[in-house]
Design a protein around this motif. Structure first.
Motif, mmCIF file in Angstrom:
data_model
loop_
_atom_site.group_PDB
_atom_site.id
_atom_site.type_symbol
_atom_site.label_atom_id
_atom_site.label_comp_id
_atom_site.label_asym_id
_atom_site.label_seq_id
_atom_site.Cartn_x
_atom_site.Cartn_y
_atom_site.Cartn_z
ATOM 1 N N LEU A 27 0.847 -1.184 0.000
ATOM 2 C CA LEU A 27 0.000 0.000 0.000
ATOM 3 C C LEU A 27 0.886 1.239 0.000
ATOM 4 C CD1 LEU A 27 -2.873 1.347 0.488
ATOM 5 C CD2 LEU A 27 -2.237 1.341 2.893
ATOM 6 N N ILE A 28 0.646 2.129 -0.952
ATOM 7 C CA ILE A 28 1.365 3.404 -0.945
ATOM 8 C C ILE A 28 0.330 4.503 -0.777
ATOM 9 C CG2 ILE A 28 2.866 4.982 -2.201
ATOM 10 C CD1 ILE A 28 3.967 2.652 -3.730
ATOM 11 N N LEU A 29 0.467 5.198 0.335
ATOM 12 C CA LEU A 29 -0.465 6.271 0.654
ATOM 13 C C LEU A 29 0.304 7.578 0.637
ATOM 14 C CD1 LEU A 29 -3.067 7.478 1.788
ATOM 15 C CD2 LEU A 29 -2.619 6.300 3.926
ATOM 16 N N ALA A 30 -0.035 8.457 -0.308
ATOM 17 C CA ALA A 30 0.654 9.750 -0.439
ATOM 18 C C ALA A 30 -0.212 10.834 0.183
ATOM 19 C CB ALA A 30 0.883 10.052 -1.920
ATOM 20 N N ILE A 31 0.406 11.645 1.041
ATOM 21 C CA ILE A 31 -0.327 12.772 1.628
ATOM 22 C C ILE A 31 0.438 14.048 1.302
ATOM 23 C CG2 ILE A 31 -1.303 13.796 3.713
ATOM 24 C CD1 ILE A 31 -1.492 11.063 4.960
ATOM 25 N N ASP A 32 -0.130 14.861 0.422
ATOM 26 C CA ASP A 32 0.498 16.128 0.053
ATOM 27 C C ASP A 32 -0.352 17.291 0.541
ATOM 28 O OD1 ASP A 32 2.853 15.317 -1.543
ATOM 29 O OD2 ASP A 32 1.356 14.389 -2.858
ATOM 30 N N GLY A 33 0.259 18.464 0.512
ATOM 31 C CA GLY A 33 -0.482 19.664 0.890
ATOM 32 C C GLY A 33 0.468 20.738 1.368
ATOM 33 N N PRO A 34 -0.056 21.942 1.599
ATOM 34 C CA PRO A 34 0.804 23.055 2.012
ATOM 35 C C PRO A 34 1.350 22.880 3.426
ATOM 36 C CG PRO A 34 -1.497 23.701 2.096
ATOM 37 C CD PRO A 34 -1.471 22.333 1.495
ATOM 38 N N VAL A 42 -1.120 13.666 11.045
ATOM 39 C CA VAL A 42 -2.093 12.698 10.540
ATOM 40 C C VAL A 42 -1.384 11.478 9.944
ATOM 41 C CG1 VAL A 42 -3.757 12.385 8.657
ATOM 42 C CG2 VAL A 42 -3.945 14.365 10.170
ATOM 43 N N ALA A 43 -0.350 11.751 9.148
ATOM 44 C CA ALA A 43 0.354 10.657 8.465
ATOM 45 C C ALA A 43 0.964 9.686 9.473
ATOM 46 C CB ALA A 43 1.440 11.230 7.556
ATOM 47 N N LYS A 44 1.530 10.241 10.543
ATOM 48 C CA LYS A 44 2.132 9.389 11.578
ATOM 49 C C LYS A 44 1.081 8.470 12.201
ATOM 50 C CE LYS A 44 5.367 12.431 13.287
ATOM 51 N NZ LYS A 44 5.550 13.557 14.178
ATOM 52 N N LEU A 45 -0.083 9.061 12.533
ATOM 53 C CA LEU A 45 -1.140 8.271 13.185
ATOM 54 C C LEU A 45 -1.711 7.219 12.237
ATOM 55 C CD1 LEU A 45 -2.899 11.171 15.112
ATOM 56 C CD2 LEU A 45 -1.749 9.197 16.140
ATOM 57 N N LYS A 49 -1.682 3.187 12.810
ATOM 58 C CA LYS A 49 -2.886 2.339 12.752
ATOM 59 C C LYS A 49 -2.717 1.214 11.739
ATOM 60 C CE LYS A 49 -6.171 4.553 15.218
ATOM 61 N NZ LYS A 49 -6.833 3.956 16.375
ATOM 62 N N LEU A 50 -2.090 1.533 10.611
ATOM 63 C CA LEU A 50 -1.942 0.540 9.551
ATOM 64 C C LEU A 50 -0.725 -0.353 9.768
ATOM 65 C CD1 LEU A 50 -2.702 2.807 6.448
ATOM 66 C CD2 LEU A 50 -4.235 1.161 7.511
ATOM 67 N N ASN A 51 0.089 0.043 10.765
ATOM 68 C CA ASN A 51 1.334 -0.691 11.052
ATOM 69 C C ASN A 51 2.256 -0.718 9.826
ATOM 70 O OD1 ASN A 51 3.218 -2.110 12.496
ATOM 71 N ND2 ASN A 51 2.278 -4.110 12.080
ATOM 72 N N ILE A 52 2.378 0.443 9.192
ATOM 73 C CA ILE A 52 3.305 0.555 8.060
ATOM 74 C C ILE A 52 4.235 1.750 8.296
ATOM 75 C CG2 ILE A 52 1.716 -0.583 6.456
ATOM 76 C CD1 ILE A 52 0.989 2.090 5.273
ATOM 77 N N THR A 53 5.246 1.889 7.457
ATOM 78 C CA THR A 53 6.284 2.903 7.667
ATOM 79 C C THR A 53 5.815 4.302 7.272
ATOM 80 O OG1 THR A 53 7.948 1.239 7.234
ATOM 81 C CG2 THR A 53 8.655 3.522 6.994
ATOM 82 N N TYR A 54 6.205 5.273 8.087
ATOM 83 C CA TYR A 54 5.915 6.680 7.781
ATOM 84 C C TYR A 54 7.194 7.372 7.307
ATOM 85 C CZ TYR A 54 5.531 11.655 8.709
ATOM 86 O OH TYR A 54 5.601 13.019 8.591
ATOM 87 N N VAL A 145 3.324 5.297 4.277
ATOM 88 C CA VAL A 145 2.613 6.564 4.213
ATOM 89 C C VAL A 145 3.709 7.597 4.043
ATOM 90 C CG1 VAL A 145 1.149 8.219 5.407
ATOM 91 C CG2 VAL A 145 0.834 5.769 5.827
ATOM 92 N N MET A 146 3.667 8.356 2.946
ATOM 93 C CA MET A 146 4.713 9.348 2.711
ATOM 94 C C MET A 146 4.057 10.719 2.586
ATOM 95 S SD MET A 146 7.621 9.457 -0.298
ATOM 96 C CE MET A 146 8.543 8.019 0.187
#
Ligand code: DC
Length: 247
Positions: A27-34, A42-45, A49-54, A145-146
């Motif tokens: 799973l690759i979850l990208a979180i972008d924004g200003p 949020v990304a850390k939490l 929860k997903l037990n994956i790397t931040y 989660v990046m």
């Protein structure tokens, strides 16, 4: 070899007896924004929860900026800054610390003096390419989660889920101001807001990989949302997506 991609990785927090999801692929979850839109909190939490790397990519641009400043070089001198690339080794520890050439700089990179200069460094293509290499390498063969500015558009365009997290500049300024105070970092609300406006402008107007939502991103305006509400929203999106891919 266990690369983590086969494990059961999430028990949904509101799932009654719990919904256990099985990931067959990464799973690759990208979180972008200003800046200061609450991405890293949020990304850390979500990662926990997903037990994956931040992976906090902003921390890398900050560490590079700190190095430039330690060397007494003006961050607006592009060539002089780019010449430092071979001297910079950045490591993000799984426990969250940021190391610059072996030194823990986790606190120093949050100094407002670094914040005020980092957008210049992040606008230099050669430095970006070096750090993007590192980011892609870190994402490697694992679920992540990046967070950053160009993750969904440039670094990991293949991301399964792309979130573009925004909030009004006034809300972001208050949040960053309070965060700074809680960490003992001296600043005023006015200076924080001015810095955010300045960084928003440079980050979204640079030529290479500017801050902008990916066409397939999901916009979340967090101005009137709590951290937990944003986390829940993203977990819902993950659940729906994972369900649709792997059901
Ligand atoms: O998220 P942050 O405030 O720690 O980011 C610091 C700076 O780095 C920000 O001004 C924009 C830049 N940045 C970037 O250009 N691309 C990224 N992927 C992450 C951060």
């Amino acid at each position: 070899m266990d690369d983590g991609s086969q494990r059961d990785y999430l028990t949904h927090p509101r799932g009654g007896f719990g919904i256990l999801w099985k990931m067959k692929n990464k799973l690759i979850l990208a979180i972008d924004g200003p800046a200061a839109a609450g991405k890293s909190t949020v990304a850390k939490l979500v990662a926990k929860k997903l037990n994956i790397t931040y992976i906090d990519t902003g921390a890398m641009y900050r560490a590079f900026t700190l190095f430039v400043m330690q060397k007494g070089i003006d961050p607006q001198r592009q060539q002089a800054c780019e010449a430092l690339i071979p001297q910079v080794k950045i490591l993000l520890a799984p426990t969250g610390e940021v190391f610059l050439n072996g030194q823990d700089v986790s606190k120093d990179i949050r100094d407002p003096k670094v914040s005020a200069q980092v957008s210049y460094i992040a606008s230099y293509k050669t430095i970006r390419l070096a750090l993007v290499d590192l980011q892609r390498h870190m994402a490697g063969n694992q679920s992540v989660v990046m967070d950053g500015r160009d993750i969904g558009t440039y670094v990991l365009p293949e991301a399964n889920i792309k979130i573009f997290q925004i909030a009004s500049v006034e809300t972001r300024a208050v949040r960053r101001y309070e965060e700074n105070l809680s960490k003992g970092i001296a600043c005023t609300l006015e200076s924080v807001e001015e810095d955010l406006r300045h960084r928003d402008y440079i980050d979204s107007h640079r030529d290479f990989a500017p801050l902008k939502p990916a066409v397939d991103s999901i916009l979340i305006d967090t101005s009137f949302m709590t951290v937990n509400e944003v986390v829940e929203r993203i977990l819902d999106i993950v659940q729906k997506k994972v369900g649709s891919i792997h059901a």
